[in-house]
Design a protein around this motif. Structure first.
Motif, PDB file in Angstrom:
ATOM      1  N   ASP A  25     -13.151 -44.654   8.890  1.00 51.82           N
ATOM      2  CA  ASP A  25     -11.748 -44.299   8.611  1.00 51.82           C
ATOM      3  C   ASP A  25     -11.371 -44.613   7.167  1.00 51.82           C
ATOM      4  OD1 ASP A  25     -11.082 -43.451  11.294  1.00 51.82           O
ATOM      5  OD2 ASP A  25     -11.162 -45.560  11.867  1.00 51.82           O
ATOM      6  N   THR A  26     -12.310 -44.391   6.251  1.00 48.38           N
ATOM      7  CA  THR A  26     -12.049 -44.703   4.847  1.00 48.38           C
ATOM      8  C   THR A  26     -12.511 -43.539   3.972  1.00 48.38           C
ATOM      9  OG1 THR A  26     -12.484 -47.041   5.359  1.00 48.38           O
ATOM     10  CG2 THR A  26     -12.330 -46.445   3.035  1.00 48.38           C
ATOM     11  N   PRO A  27     -11.695 -42.499   3.856  1.00 55.45           N
ATOM     12  CA  PRO A  27     -12.075 -41.370   2.992  1.00 55.45           C
ATOM     13  C   PRO A  27     -12.052 -41.779   1.524  1.00 55.45           C
ATOM     14  CG  PRO A  27     -10.312 -40.770   4.538  1.00 55.45           C
ATOM     15  CD  PRO A  27     -10.436 -42.255   4.572  1.00 55.45           C
ATOM     16  N   VAL A  28     -12.984 -41.244   0.767  1.00 58.96           N
ATOM     17  CA  VAL A  28     -12.966 -41.386  -0.693  1.00 58.96           C
ATOM     18  C   VAL A  28     -12.257 -40.154  -1.248  1.00 58.96           C
ATOM     19  CG1 VAL A  28     -14.373 -41.522  -2.780  1.00 58.96           C
ATOM     20  CG2 VAL A  28     -15.082 -42.749  -0.715  1.00 58.96           C
ATOM     21  N   THR A  29     -11.171 -40.378  -1.974  1.00 56.57           N
ATOM     22  CA  THR A  29     -10.336 -39.258  -2.435  1.00 56.57           C
ATOM     23  C   THR A  29     -10.649 -38.825  -3.855  1.00 56.57           C
ATOM     24  OG1 THR A  29      -8.622 -40.818  -3.129  1.00 56.57           O
ATOM     25  CG2 THR A  29      -8.459 -39.925  -0.892  1.00 56.57           C
ATOM     26  N   ALA A  30     -11.280 -39.687  -4.636  1.00 54.70           N
ATOM     27  CA  ALA A  30     -11.613 -39.329  -6.016  1.00 54.70           C
ATOM     28  C   ALA A  30     -12.718 -40.245  -6.529  1.00 54.70           C
ATOM     29  CB  ALA A  30     -10.390 -39.426  -6.920  1.00 54.70           C
ATOM     30  N   VAL A  31     -13.484 -39.722  -7.481  1.00 56.65           N
ATOM     31  CA  VAL A  31     -14.545 -40.480  -8.144  1.00 56.65           C
ATOM     32  C   VAL A  31     -14.399 -40.249  -9.634  1.00 56.65           C
ATOM     33  CG1 VAL A  31     -17.040 -40.716  -8.450  1.00 56.65           C
ATOM     34  CG2 VAL A  31     -16.122 -40.254  -6.179  1.00 56.65           C
ATOM     35  N   GLU A  32     -14.402 -41.326 -10.408  1.00 61.56           N
ATOM     36  CA  GLU A  32     -14.311 -41.146 -11.858  1.00 61.56           C
ATOM     37  C   GLU A  32     -15.220 -42.151 -12.570  1.00 61.56           C
ATOM     38  OE1 GLU A  32     -10.528 -43.831 -13.362  1.00 61.56           O
ATOM     39  OE2 GLU A  32     -10.122 -41.777 -12.705  1.00 61.56           O
ATOM     40  N   ARG A  33     -15.654 -41.750 -13.751  1.00 58.98           N
ATOM     41  CA  ARG A  33     -16.493 -42.628 -14.544  1.00 58.98           C
ATOM     42  C   ARG A  33     -15.694 -43.844 -14.992  1.00 58.98           C
ATOM     43  NH1 ARG A  33     -17.778 -37.678 -17.345  1.00 58.98           N
ATOM     44  NH2 ARG A  33     -19.805 -36.842 -16.726  1.00 58.98           N
ATOM     45  N   SER A  34     -16.374 -44.967 -15.093  1.00 59.44           N
ATOM     46  CA  SER A  34     -15.781 -46.175 -15.668  1.00 59.44           C
ATOM     47  C   SER A  34     -16.751 -46.732 -16.711  1.00 59.44           C
ATOM     48  CB  SER A  34     -15.493 -47.215 -14.588  1.00 59.44           C
ATOM     49  OG  SER A  34     -16.709 -47.644 -13.985  1.00 59.44           O
ATOM     50  N   LYS A  35     -16.369 -47.787 -17.358  1.00 60.45           N
ATOM     51  CA  LYS A  35     -17.179 -48.321 -18.455  1.00 60.45           C
ATOM     52  C   LYS A  35     -18.571 -48.700 -17.993  1.00 60.45           C
ATOM     53  CE  LYS A  35     -17.186 -51.893 -22.037  1.00 60.45           C
ATOM     54  NZ  LYS A  35     -16.447 -53.042 -22.620  1.00 60.45           N
ATOM     55  N   ASN A  36     -18.668 -49.303 -16.822  1.00 64.68           N
ATOM     56  CA  ASN A  36     -19.947 -49.822 -16.363  1.00 64.68           C
ATOM     57  C   ASN A  36     -20.502 -49.114 -15.133  1.00 64.68           C
ATOM     58  OD1 ASN A  36     -20.066 -51.927 -18.342  1.00 64.68           O
ATOM     59  ND2 ASN A  36     -18.498 -53.030 -17.155  1.00 64.68           N
TER      60      ASN A  36
END
Length: 466
Positions: free
Chosen positions: A242-253
């Protein structure tokens, strides 16, 4: 890349890996990543693991709504079951499960279970079989985007293409032979042609698996869903239903994942990401960072499948179920793709004295079926079974399941799309897309795809500090 042991090579290095999608691909990926010593989180949007692997128990009926069984050539699945304590739960199909049929000209036609039985099979005409067994005399040919239909027609003849290829494709993915790319749908057939000059010779020379805990076709005693359930249980609190991932984005590490929680700050920072999602879902998440990958993913079509489970008394049938089941070529008058005689293969799936059949409808051949009412679907399935087993067949149990956009179709050009996905992600080897549309739609291929994805991410992270 093939699965090899990675004995905690990331232990105490502080690396974390997120797996998005809790089907068999994601579960296999999470298990492989965990063995490396990484901190693993598996996020699943629904309330249960397994994806389309689903088993229900209705009184004394065991109903499979996804894959019913596995083949002996499934080492990844067999190993995963062993890892979670299910090694003794495998059960063999009855010996008569080797009997398989197609529906042709208003009757069941047995397919030969070995070459010596070809003269006695009426699935094809004598001339049709003669052309098929002459396949080793046909020279190599075709191209990278050759269709399944073109390949079968070229190597086995028109009649085998019309009846056998059409039925086979319907049974595997609910697709249509002229739309599917052979190299993506069944690369082994093309490999046999190129290596041995013959598909039949390649089949005969292929080594048979050893050390398999079942004979012929196998399943798990309590149903196929017991495997993903046990894998999720093994992952413990690292499996997040019950935990959808709504977005993915690059981060520094690494990568930041945005989760569908109560607050906008529901995020997690990880070093590696494995996307074990339907192509169109992965495409939506990757659009901001990798638009060309997303475009390729969004071009992969899916087929919906409808299943009708029917329990009945076989004593009332003029033709009793005897074998694995039957498939229906397109022009043969039955409005179904095929039927698995579930309790003929695994008797404990039905109460004593009763039989259970699983009827498949829809696919690319009949996409509108998934929108029909349950009552209409049951009537259609019963009518088809009565055509096969006689009008005396009276159901004592019925159930309907619908799987919308369930099976990726490896249509012409699929190989180029997969190449685009892989090449565009080469600059970020810590992010991998895995699943049936990448490496094959069989259950074994999906599990292997997940393990290989985890190995890629683990190997890359391990190399950072070497």
């Amino acid at each position: 890349m093939r699965s090899v042991p990675t004995p905690e090579i990331l232990r105490d290095r502080g690396y974390s890996i997120a797996v998005i999608g809790g089907g068999i691909t994601g579960l296999a990926a999470a298990m492989q990543a965990r063995q490396s010593g990484a901190e693993v989180h598996l996020f699943e949007s629904s309330s249960r693991p397994g994806g389309w692997i689903r088993t229900t128990h209705e009184d004394d009926w065991i109903l499979e709504w996804g894959p019913h069984s596995v083949l002996p050539t499934s080492p990844t699945l067999i190993r995963l079951a062993e890892q979670v304590g299910l090694g003794d739960s495998w059960r063999s199909a009855r010996k008569n499960a080797s009997k398989r049929y197609i529906w042709r000209d208003n009757s069941l036609r047995a397919l030969p279970s070995n070459p010596l039985l070809i003269p006695f099979s009426r699935a094809l005409s004598p001339l049709g079989w003669a052309r098929l067994v002459a396949e080793p005399l046909i020279g190599r040919g075709g191209d990278e985007e050759e269709s399944v239909r073109s390949f079968f027609r070229r190597r086995f003849g028109v009649e085998a293409c019309r009846y056998l290829a059409d039925a086979m494709v319907a049974g595997i993915c609910g697709g249509i032979p002229e739309q599917l790319e052979l190299n993506s749908f069944s690369p082994r057939l093309k490999e046999w042609e190129q290596r041995y000059g013959s598909v039949l010779m390649g089949f005969l020379r292929s080594p048979r698996p050893t050390g398999v805990p079942f004979q012929g076709t196998g399943t798990l005693q309590q149903g196929m869903e017991s495997l993903p359930s046990a894998l999720a249980l093994e992952l413990g609190d690292r499996f997040h239903p019950d935990t959808p991932v709504t977005a993915v984005e690059r981060s520094k590490n690494g990568w930041k994942l945005f989760l569908d929680g109560a607050y906008p700050t529901d995020t997690i920072q990880v070093d590696g990401v494995i996307m074990a999602l339907p192509a169109f879902v992965a495409g939506r998440l990757l659009t901001p960072c990798f638009p060309r990958v997303a475009e390729a993913l969004n071009q992969i079509p899916y087929a919906s499948m409808t299943l009708v489970q029917i329990g009945y008394d076989p004593e009332s049938c003029s033709k009793r179920p005897d074998g694995f089941g039957f498939l229906v070529p397109r022009d043969q008058g039955l409005p179904i793709l095929g039927t698995i005689w579930s309790s003929s293969i695994f008797p404990w799936r039905a109460p004593d004295t009763k039989s259970l059949a699983t009827i498949f409808l829809g696919g690319t051949r009949d996409p509108g079926v998934v929108d029909e009412s349950d009552r209409l679907l049951v009537d259609r399935a019963i009518s088809a079974l009565q055509s096969v087993h006689g009008q005396g067949l009276i159901p004592v149990m019925t159930a309907v399941g619908k799987a919308t956009a369930a099976i990726p179709q490896q249509c012409l050009g699929h190989g180029k799309r997969v190449t685009t996905i892989r090449s565009e992600l080469l600059s970020h080897p810590e992010l991998v897309v895995a699943g049936g549309y990448m490496d094959g739609i069989s259950l074994e291929s999906c599990a292997r795809s997940g393990e290989d994805a985890a190995l890629q991410v683990v190997s890359h992270l391990a190399s950072r500090q070497e």
